[in-house]
Scaffold this active site. Structure first.
Site, PDB file in Angstrom:
ATOM      1  N   TYR A   1       0.832  -1.203   0.000  1.00  0.00           N
ATOM      2  CA  TYR A   1       0.000   0.000   0.000  1.00  0.00           C
ATOM      3  C   TYR A   1       0.862   1.246   0.000  1.00  0.00           C
ATOM      4  O   TYR A   1       2.078   1.181   0.187  1.00  0.00           O
ATOM      5  CB  TYR A   1      -0.936  -0.003   1.214  1.00  0.00           C
ATOM      6  CG  TYR A   1      -0.255   0.324   2.526  1.00  0.00           C
ATOM      7  CD1 TYR A   1       0.548  -0.609   3.172  1.00  0.00           C
ATOM      8  CD2 TYR A   1      -0.397   1.580   3.113  1.00  0.00           C
ATOM      9  CE1 TYR A   1       1.182  -0.300   4.373  1.00  0.00           C
ATOM     10  CE2 TYR A   1       0.235   1.890   4.318  1.00  0.00           C
ATOM     11  CZ  TYR A   1       1.019   0.940   4.940  1.00  0.00           C
ATOM     12  OH  TYR A   1       1.645   1.257   6.111  1.00  0.00           O
TER      13      TYR A   1
ATOM     14  N   GLU B   1      12.614   2.419  14.134  1.00  0.00           N
ATOM     15  CA  GLU B   1      11.706   3.460  13.621  1.00  0.00           C
ATOM     16  C   GLU B   1      10.434   3.476  14.455  1.00  0.00           C
ATOM     17  O   GLU B   1      10.252   2.650  15.341  1.00  0.00           O
ATOM     18  CB  GLU B   1      11.384   3.201  12.144  1.00  0.00           C
ATOM     19  CG  GLU B   1      10.656   1.896  11.897  1.00  0.00           C
ATOM     20  CD  GLU B   1      10.258   1.668  10.442  1.00  0.00           C
ATOM     21  OE1 GLU B   1      10.196   2.628   9.658  1.00  0.00           O
ATOM     22  OE2 GLU B   1       9.983   0.505  10.098  1.00  0.00           O
TER      23      GLU B   1
ATOM     24  N   LEU C   1      11.308   1.111   7.050  1.00  0.00           N
ATOM     25  CA  LEU C   1      10.756   1.603   5.793  1.00  0.00           C
ATOM     26  C   LEU C   1      11.487   2.897   5.446  1.00  0.00           C
ATOM     27  O   LEU C   1      11.605   3.787   6.296  1.00  0.00           O
ATOM     28  CB  LEU C   1       9.258   1.891   5.941  1.00  0.00           C
ATOM     29  CG  LEU C   1       8.599   2.345   4.635  1.00  0.00           C
ATOM     30  CD1 LEU C   1       8.393   1.153   3.703  1.00  0.00           C
ATOM     31  CD2 LEU C   1       7.271   3.025   4.900  1.00  0.00           C
TER      32      LEU C   1
ATOM     33  N   LYS D   1       6.544  -1.956   2.007  1.00  0.00           N
ATOM     34  CA  LYS D   1       5.350  -1.326   2.588  1.00  0.00           C
ATOM     35  C   LYS D   1       4.191  -2.313   2.451  1.00  0.00           C
ATOM     36  O   LYS D   1       3.298  -2.172   1.608  1.00  0.00           O
ATOM     37  CB  LYS D   1       5.052   0.018   1.913  1.00  0.00           C
ATOM     38  CG  LYS D   1       4.238   0.950   2.818  1.00  0.00           C
ATOM     39  CD  LYS D   1       4.368   2.380   2.406  1.00  0.00           C
ATOM     40  CE  LYS D   1       3.374   3.302   3.082  1.00  0.00           C
ATOM     41  NZ  LYS D   1       3.436   3.372   4.538  1.00  0.00           N
TER      42      LYS D   1
HETATM   43  N1  PDD Z   1       3.230   5.230   7.449  1.00  0.00           N
HETATM   44  N2  PDD Z   1       7.886   3.735   8.827  1.00  0.00           N
HETATM   45  C1  PDD Z   1       6.717   3.077   8.872  1.00  0.00           C
HETATM   46  C2  PDD Z   1       6.666   1.758   9.555  1.00  0.00           C
HETATM   47  C3  PDD Z   1       5.573   3.637   8.265  1.00  0.00           C
HETATM   48  O1  PDD Z   1       4.415   2.981   8.279  1.00  0.00           O
HETATM   49  C4  PDD Z   1       5.662   4.904   7.658  1.00  0.00           C
HETATM   50  C5  PDD Z   1       4.485   5.564   6.988  1.00  0.00           C
HETATM   51  C6  PDD Z   1       6.909   5.566   7.651  1.00  0.00           C
HETATM   52  C7  PDD Z   1       7.093   6.907   7.000  1.00  0.00           C
HETATM   53  O2  PDD Z   1       6.981   6.804   5.613  1.00  0.00           O
HETATM   54  P1  PDD Z   1       6.480   8.020   4.721  1.00  0.00           P
HETATM   55  O3  PDD Z   1       7.330   9.171   5.068  1.00  0.00           O
HETATM   56  O4  PDD Z   1       6.709   7.545   3.320  1.00  0.00           O
HETATM   57  O5  PDD Z   1       5.032   8.236   5.050  1.00  0.00           O
HETATM   58  C8  PDD Z   1       7.998   4.939   8.241  1.00  0.00           C
HETATM   59  C9  PDD Z   1       2.054   5.586   6.703  1.00  0.00           C
HETATM   60  C10 PDD Z   1       1.818   7.033   6.646  1.00  0.00           C
HETATM   61  C11 PDD Z   1       0.874   4.801   7.205  1.00  0.00           C
HETATM   62  O6  PDD Z   1       1.023   3.584   7.339  1.00  0.00           O
HETATM   63  O7  PDD Z   1      -0.185   5.368   7.464  1.00  0.00           O
END
Ligand code: PDD
Length: 287
Positions: free
Chosen positions: A32, A178, A202, A146
């Site tokens: 996703y 993270e 991620l 992801k």
């Molecule tokens: N989450 N690490 C994890 C485990 C994440 O799920 C996310 C993002 C990030 C940050 O990634 P980005 O900057 O590309 O949003 C890091 C999204 C927003 C979610 O699951 O809702």
């Protein structure tokens, strides 16, 4: 009426149907993306879509749509739903097939859904900062994908929520990895540090933007592992994600960070990040 996308078709949400043997539903067998929308424009859409195809490749999932097609579906959805500030969520699963763990037959099409949601920028929290909780990272070893499998992340976030915290900061032993849905950064003596983009995190798009902004503005940036001890002794701590942007962290467990107020490097990065949003979404054109 709110519209959604199912397999490329724009339909009313109330008419959207998913088969009970969709592999996303049964196994979490899919991937996703969450893309921010500011003033009706997708922010860093290219980067998110590139990561989407990369995630698909890593799990051997074939997306039967071109990047531009997905982009154009997303733009239509935003327009139809008259979304100004919010997110677009899109997910691709390995399709519908009789339940068995191994991949289905070659010609099984992936399932593709997308929807939008209004979500204002979290301005009060961006201003004041948030509290966080340390949680052992119990997730699998491919956190670079992801994936729809988010149980480890969900359990971590729930622990944080039960402690009245905004986010869980995960660690594998001594090493901070993270957040449950964000990347974590510390600032020590003017240098920003974050976990390297390995299989254990991620590689967030927000993280990549922050890295670029640091490079362009002479802020030292070090992709290097740091420990829980270093986290607790940091001058500043912040997290980065699509929905949270550059979010100051003012407390980790019982330890107050930076006197309980967002630090100067965090503030500078927030400012640069807002400017980047303006540039990327050409907000000025919409005023
Ligand atoms: N989450 N690490 C994890 C485990 C994440 O799920 C996310 C993002 C990030 C940050 O990634 P980005 O900057 O590309 O949003 C890091 C999204 C927003 C979610 O699951 O809702």
């Amino acid at each position: 009426m709110e519209k959604v996308i199912i397999n490329g078709e724009l339909i009313e949400r109330k008419d959207a149907v998913m088969d009970i043997e969709d592999r996303g539903y049964q196994f979490g067998d899919g991937i996703y993306e969450v893309i921010r929308v500011y003033s009706g424009k997708m922010y860093t859409a290219e980067e998110h879509l590139k990561r989407l195809y990369k995630s698909a490749e890593k799990i051997g999932l074939k997306i039967h749509y071109q990047k531009d097609e997905i982009k154009s579906h997303a733009a239509s959805l935003i327009e139809e739903n008259r979304l100004d500030t919010g997110i677009i969520y899109m997910q691709f699963s390995r399709g519908i097939a009789p339940r068995q763990h191994a991949f289905p037959l070659e010609d099984t099409a992936c399932s593709y859904i997308a929807y939008t949601r209004e979500m204002p920028r979290p301005e009060a929290m961006l201003d004041k900062g948030v509290k966080t909780l340390l949680v052992e990272d119990i997730r699998w070893l491919r956190c670079d994908i992801k994936s729809l499998n988010l149980l480890g992340n969900i359990l971590a976030k729930q622990k944080a929520a039960e402690s009245d915290c905004y986010e869980a900061i995960q660690h594998r032993g001594e090493i901070v990895t993270e957040g449950s849905s964000s990347n974590v950064f510390i600032v020590k003596d003017g240098t920003v540090m974050t976990h390297p983009a390995t299989n254990l995190i991620l590689n967030g798009i927000t993280r990549q933007v922050i890295q670029k902004l640091c490079a362009e503005n002479a802020v030292r940036f070090d992709e290097k592992e740091f420990t829980v001890e270093q986290l607790l002794a940091a001058d500043e701590v912040f997290l980065g994600s699509t929905t949270s942007e550059v979010m100051p962290i003012i407390q980790v467990n019982q330890t107050v960070i930076g006197g309980g107020v967002p630090g100067t490097v965090t503030r500078k990065l927030q400012e640069l990040f807002s400017q980047h949003i303006q540039k990327d979404c050409t907000l000025l054109q919409n005023i």
